[in-house]
Design an enzyme around this catalytic site. Structure first.
Site, mmCIF file in Angstrom:
data_model
loop_
_atom_site.group_PDB
_atom_site.id
_atom_site.type_symbol
_atom_site.label_atom_id
_atom_site.label_comp_id
_atom_site.label_asym_id
_atom_site.label_seq_id
_atom_site.Cartn_x
_atom_site.Cartn_y
_atom_site.Cartn_z
ATOM 1 N N GLY A 222 4.913 8.896 1.957
ATOM 2 C CA GLY A 222 4.456 7.540 2.307
ATOM 3 C C GLY A 222 5.142 6.440 1.518
ATOM 4 O O GLY A 222 6.361 6.459 1.286
ATOM 5 N N ASP A 265 -1.949 15.223 -11.931
ATOM 6 C CA ASP A 265 -3.075 14.497 -11.338
ATOM 7 C C ASP A 265 -3.380 13.320 -12.265
ATOM 8 O O ASP A 265 -3.762 13.531 -13.427
ATOM 9 C CB ASP A 265 -4.281 15.455 -11.230
ATOM 10 C CG ASP A 265 -5.509 14.769 -10.640
ATOM 11 O OD1 ASP A 265 -5.573 13.516 -10.648
ATOM 12 O OD2 ASP A 265 -6.409 15.493 -10.190
ATOM 13 N N VAL A 266 -3.210 12.101 -11.775
ATOM 14 C CA VAL A 266 -3.357 10.935 -12.669
ATOM 15 C C VAL A 266 -4.786 10.762 -13.177
ATOM 16 O O VAL A 266 -5.012 10.018 -14.136
ATOM 17 C CB VAL A 266 -2.870 9.609 -12.006
ATOM 18 C CG1 VAL A 266 -1.368 9.617 -11.804
ATOM 19 C CG2 VAL A 266 -3.625 9.303 -10.719
ATOM 20 N N ASN A 289 1.077 3.721 -7.769
ATOM 21 C CA ASN A 289 1.015 3.709 -6.305
ATOM 22 C C ASN A 289 0.009 4.721 -5.765
ATOM 23 O O ASN A 289 -0.499 4.532 -4.656
ATOM 24 C CB ASN A 289 2.418 3.981 -5.732
ATOM 25 C CG ASN A 289 2.359 4.351 -4.270
ATOM 26 O OD1 ASN A 289 2.184 3.482 -3.410
ATOM 27 N ND2 ASN A 289 2.457 5.640 -3.957
ATOM 28 N N ALA A 299 -24.453 2.853 2.972
ATOM 29 C CA ALA A 299 -25.697 3.627 2.992
ATOM 30 C C ALA A 299 -25.419 5.124 3.138
ATOM 31 O O ALA A 299 -26.239 5.951 2.735
ATOM 32 C CB ALA A 299 -26.585 3.149 4.141
ATOM 33 N N ASN A 348 -13.600 -4.775 3.722
ATOM 34 C CA ASN A 348 -13.437 -4.021 4.962
ATOM 35 C C ASN A 348 -14.680 -3.160 5.185
ATOM 36 O O ASN A 348 -15.110 -2.484 4.251
ATOM 37 C CB ASN A 348 -12.199 -3.109 4.830
ATOM 38 C CG ASN A 348 -11.481 -2.936 6.141
ATOM 39 O OD1 ASN A 348 -11.737 -3.674 7.098
ATOM 40 N ND2 ASN A 348 -10.595 -1.980 6.188
ATOM 41 N N TYR A 354 -13.236 1.596 -1.684
ATOM 42 C CA TYR A 354 -11.796 1.307 -1.710
ATOM 43 C C TYR A 354 -11.554 -0.167 -2.055
ATOM 44 O O TYR A 354 -10.724 -0.494 -2.922
ATOM 45 C CB TYR A 354 -11.225 1.652 -0.331
ATOM 46 C CG TYR A 354 -9.733 1.522 -0.203
ATOM 47 C CD1 TYR A 354 -8.873 2.461 -0.783
ATOM 48 C CD2 TYR A 354 -9.166 0.486 0.536
ATOM 49 C CE1 TYR A 354 -7.497 2.359 -0.626
ATOM 50 C CE2 TYR A 354 -7.797 0.382 0.691
ATOM 51 C CZ TYR A 354 -6.959 1.321 0.102
ATOM 52 O OH TYR A 354 -5.595 1.208 0.256
ATOM 53 N N LYS A 358 -9.554 -1.770 -5.186
ATOM 54 C CA LYS A 358 -8.329 -2.556 -4.996
ATOM 55 C C LYS A 358 -8.499 -4.010 -5.459
ATOM 56 O O LYS A 358 -7.524 -4.655 -5.853
ATOM 57 C CB LYS A 358 -7.894 -2.497 -3.527
ATOM 58 C CG LYS A 358 -7.486 -1.093 -3.070
ATOM 59 C CD LYS A 358 -6.276 -0.568 -3.845
ATOM 60 C CE LYS A 358 -5.744 0.732 -3.285
ATOM 61 N NZ LYS A 358 -4.550 1.211 -3.987
HETATM 62 P P1 NAD Z 1 -0.538 8.357 1.276
HETATM 63 O O1 NAD Z 1 -1.890 8.981 1.390
HETATM 64 O O2 NAD Z 1 0.481 8.641 2.323
HETATM 65 O O3 NAD Z 1 0.109 8.730 -0.153
HETATM 66 C C1 NAD Z 1 -0.633 8.650 -1.357
HETATM 67 C C2 NAD Z 1 -0.047 9.619 -2.365
HETATM 68 O O4 NAD Z 1 -0.833 9.533 -3.568
HETATM 69 C C3 NAD Z 1 -0.109 11.079 -1.876
HETATM 70 O O5 NAD Z 1 1.149 11.704 -2.032
HETATM 71 C C4 NAD Z 1 -1.153 11.687 -2.781
HETATM 72 O O6 NAD Z 1 -0.968 13.077 -3.027
HETATM 73 C C5 NAD Z 1 -1.010 10.855 -4.046
HETATM 74 N N1 NAD Z 1 -2.205 10.975 -4.900
HETATM 75 C C6 NAD Z 1 -3.500 10.905 -4.514
HETATM 76 N N2 NAD Z 1 -4.299 11.145 -5.558
HETATM 77 C C7 NAD Z 1 -3.505 11.386 -6.630
HETATM 78 C C8 NAD Z 1 -3.751 11.712 -7.989
HETATM 79 N N3 NAD Z 1 -5.005 11.871 -8.448
HETATM 80 N N4 NAD Z 1 -2.702 11.884 -8.813
HETATM 81 C C9 NAD Z 1 -1.430 11.746 -8.363
HETATM 82 N N5 NAD Z 1 -1.136 11.439 -7.067
HETATM 83 C C10 NAD Z 1 -2.162 11.268 -6.216
HETATM 84 O O7 NAD Z 1 -0.811 6.818 1.116
HETATM 85 P P2 NAD Z 1 0.156 5.538 1.331
HETATM 86 O O8 NAD Z 1 -0.214 4.913 2.614
HETATM 87 O O9 NAD Z 1 1.558 5.878 1.034
HETATM 88 O O10 NAD Z 1 -0.446 4.598 0.182
HETATM 89 C C11 NAD Z 1 0.183 4.351 -1.069
HETATM 90 C C12 NAD Z 1 -0.613 3.285 -1.786
HETATM 91 O O11 NAD Z 1 -0.647 2.087 -0.978
HETATM 92 C C13 NAD Z 1 -2.074 3.642 -2.056
HETATM 93 O O12 NAD Z 1 -2.466 3.125 -3.304
HETATM 94 C C14 NAD Z 1 -2.806 2.943 -0.935
HETATM 95 O O13 NAD Z 1 -4.153 2.680 -1.271
HETATM 96 C C15 NAD Z 1 -1.988 1.677 -0.793
HETATM 97 N N6 NAD Z 1 -2.126 1.001 0.515
HETATM 98 C C16 NAD Z 1 -1.648 1.559 1.657
HETATM 99 C C17 NAD Z 1 -1.801 0.873 2.858
HETATM 100 C C18 NAD Z 1 -1.258 1.398 4.158
HETATM 101 O O14 NAD Z 1 -1.378 0.693 5.162
HETATM 102 N N7 NAD Z 1 -0.662 2.569 4.216
HETATM 103 C C19 NAD Z 1 -2.439 -0.361 2.881
HETATM 104 C C20 NAD Z 1 -2.922 -0.878 1.693
HETATM 105 C C21 NAD Z 1 -2.745 -0.204 0.507
#
Ligand code: NAD
Length: 448
Positions: A222, A265-266, A289, A299, A348, A354, A358
């Site tokens: 992603g 795992d962060v 990220n 609820a 939202n 979430y 954020k």
């Molecule tokens: P995604 O789910 O495709 O990728 C997220 C990645 O984070 C995954 O590879 C996952 O394994 C990793 N991850 C999750 N928990 C983890 C942990 N505890 N330790 C290490 N890695 C971990 O999501 P994305 O769409 O690529 O989103 C990336 C960021 O952008 C996120 O923070 C998401 O909230 C934010 N975001 C995305 C969108 C969107 O439209 N896609 C919109 C707003 C914000």
């Protein structure tokens, strides 16, 4: 990479149908590929009398190889016949609301001529740095102008307001370059503040991160994967972090971009200490990220859903920042970039957990900014809107389709759009950008 609806409306019958029933026709957006010129056509630069930025930005753009045409505020003719690809207006000379008419005089005759995926950039003075209340009022008014032009112009044209603190004029270059280039294809309607800072000019604008070490969490796929690619393109050695269960995808991403994989795992109790150990020689850019969603209306939300989202998206970042700063893992001049979301700005339904996490990211960035500034470093956040990834593919179809279309670009963004914004924050030239939250949302109609 076009979604199904975009594919349909590029066919003749699809276009005919869309026009007849008034459906949007998403424009093709100009995105950056290495070797592209900064902008493919001329830039018209104008300004209210006594502005302090025209004389800096003009030579800056000319030195970058841009064809700059300077016009007086009452320009009625398009010079040279070529369509302008950007209209840049220095509004710092506007000190009274009566003078805002200069915006009309400059833009109204030329705005329709701007090429598709063109750019509108207005430069102003932050209201908090104005000499008196009338000037502060007039400068704040600029926001309404740029946000409206972004919604009005369409055709992939973006519109932004950049407030430049007096004395920070030379530091505006990385931002002007970003906003004019295809790197900001999906950024529109934003208000960006450039403050005073020591800005070392990059040796090479195409590889501003050469020799730097960057860390990206959530790097296996992603948006994170795209960030790895863009930071590596810009010259950084990237340490790619993701959960151990994604180790094989992570290894592929790292290998594809000459980086290294570090499965972690962060949220693990020892994650900050493990990172500090792994990054003993220091890091220049840290990108938070990794993120998760666990949607339920409040609820119906169990405590586990609440906790994991808050922990991954916010608390883990705070704990890592503690070691980045407390143990000097972040090198002087370093950058922290965090990932917020439009949900964190607008809220939202089904996402109280979430959106709380954020919005907390925004609080973290704003409250840590002075600490970072005192070290010659910065912390900023990107706030993506609807970006095409696995996370958004999981959204039910009707809501997904609404998210895609309800913005000035009438399409979803791509991971690269967020990645380019992160790279702009990370650039050494962006030292004056600190505590900012920039949305990468195509100027979504949702939220502020
Ligand atoms: P995604 O789910 O495709 O990728 C997220 C990645 O984070 C995954 O590879 C996952 O394994 C990793 N991850 C999750 N928990 C983890 C942990 N505890 N330790 C290490 N890695 C971990 O999501 P994305 O769409 O690529 O989103 C990336 C960021 O952008 C996120 O923070 C998401 O909230 C934010 N975001 C995305 C969108 C969107 O439209 N896609 C919109 C707003 C914000």
């Amino acid at each position: 990479m076009r979604d199904r609806y975009q594919q349909l409306v590029t066919t003749a019958p699809g276009r005919f149908l869309a026009r007849r029933v008034g459906l949007p026709e998403p424009p093709h957006l100009r995105r950056h590929t290495p070797g592209d010129p900064l902008i493919p056509g001329p830039v018209i630069l104008g300004g209210a009398p006594a502005g302090r930025l025209v004389k800096v930005v003009g030579p800056m753009l000319a030195a970058a190889g841009v064809a700059v045409r300077e016009l007086g505020p009452r320009a009625e003719e398009r010079p040279g016949g070529a369509r302008p690809h950007a209209l840049v207006f220095d509004a710092t000379g506007i000190t009274r609301s009566e003078q805002l008419v200069a915006l009309h005089d400059f833009f109204a005759p030329q705005v329709r001529a701007v090429a598709p995926s063109g750019r509108i950039v207005v430069l102003g003075t932050p209201p908090e740095h104005c000499a008196d209340t009338r000037e502060a009022t007039a400068q704040r008014a600029l926001e309404g102008f740029t946000r409206s032009t972004g919604k009005e112009v369409r055709r992939g044209v973006t519109s932004q307001l950049v407030y430049v603190t007096p004395g920070a004029e030379e530091g505006v270059e990385s931002t002007v370059r970003f906003l004019l280039s295809g790197r900001s294809a999906y950024v529109s309607g934003q208000v960006i503040r450039v403050g005073s800072a020591e800005v070392p000019p990059p040796d090479d604008w195409e590889r501003p991160l050469a020799g730097k070490v960057a860390v990206v969490t959530g790097a296996a796929r992603g948006i994170g994967e795209a960030i790895v690619g863009v930071l590596a393109r810009d010259g950084a050695h990237v340490v790619c972090v993701d959960v151990p269960s994604a180790a094989s995808e992570l290894a592929e991403v790292a290998a594809a971009h000459g980086g290294e994989a570090y499965p972690l795992d962060v949220t693990a109790a020892d994650a900050p200490a493990a990172l500090a150990g792994h990054l003993r020689s220091g890091v220049d850019v840290f990108v938070h990220n990794a993120g998760v969603t666990r949607d339920r209306t409040l609820a119906k939300m169990d405590a586990a859903r609440w906790e994991i989202v808050l922990n991954v998206n916010l608390t883990s970042e705070e704990r890592i920042n503690d070691v980045l700063l407390g143990e000097n893992v972040l090198r002087p001049g370093g950058r922290i970039v965090a990932t917020s979301s439009m949900a964190g700005i607008a809220g939202n339904p089904g996402q109280t957990n979430y959106a709380t996490s954020k919005a907390g990211v925004i609080g973290m960035v704003r409250s840590l900014a002075p600490t970072l500034a005192s070290r010659g470093s910065t912390i900023n956040a990107v706030a993506p809107g609807f970006v095409e990834t696995r996370m958004t593919a999981a959204i039910p179809l009707v809501i997904r389709e609404a998210g895609r279309r309800m913005n000035s670009m009438t399409q979803g963004g791509r991971p690269i759009d967020v990645a380019e914004t992160v790279a702009w924050f990370a650039s050494p030239g962006s030292a004056g950008i600190n505590g900012e939250v920039v949305r990468v949302c195509g100027q979504s109609l949702l939220g502020a």
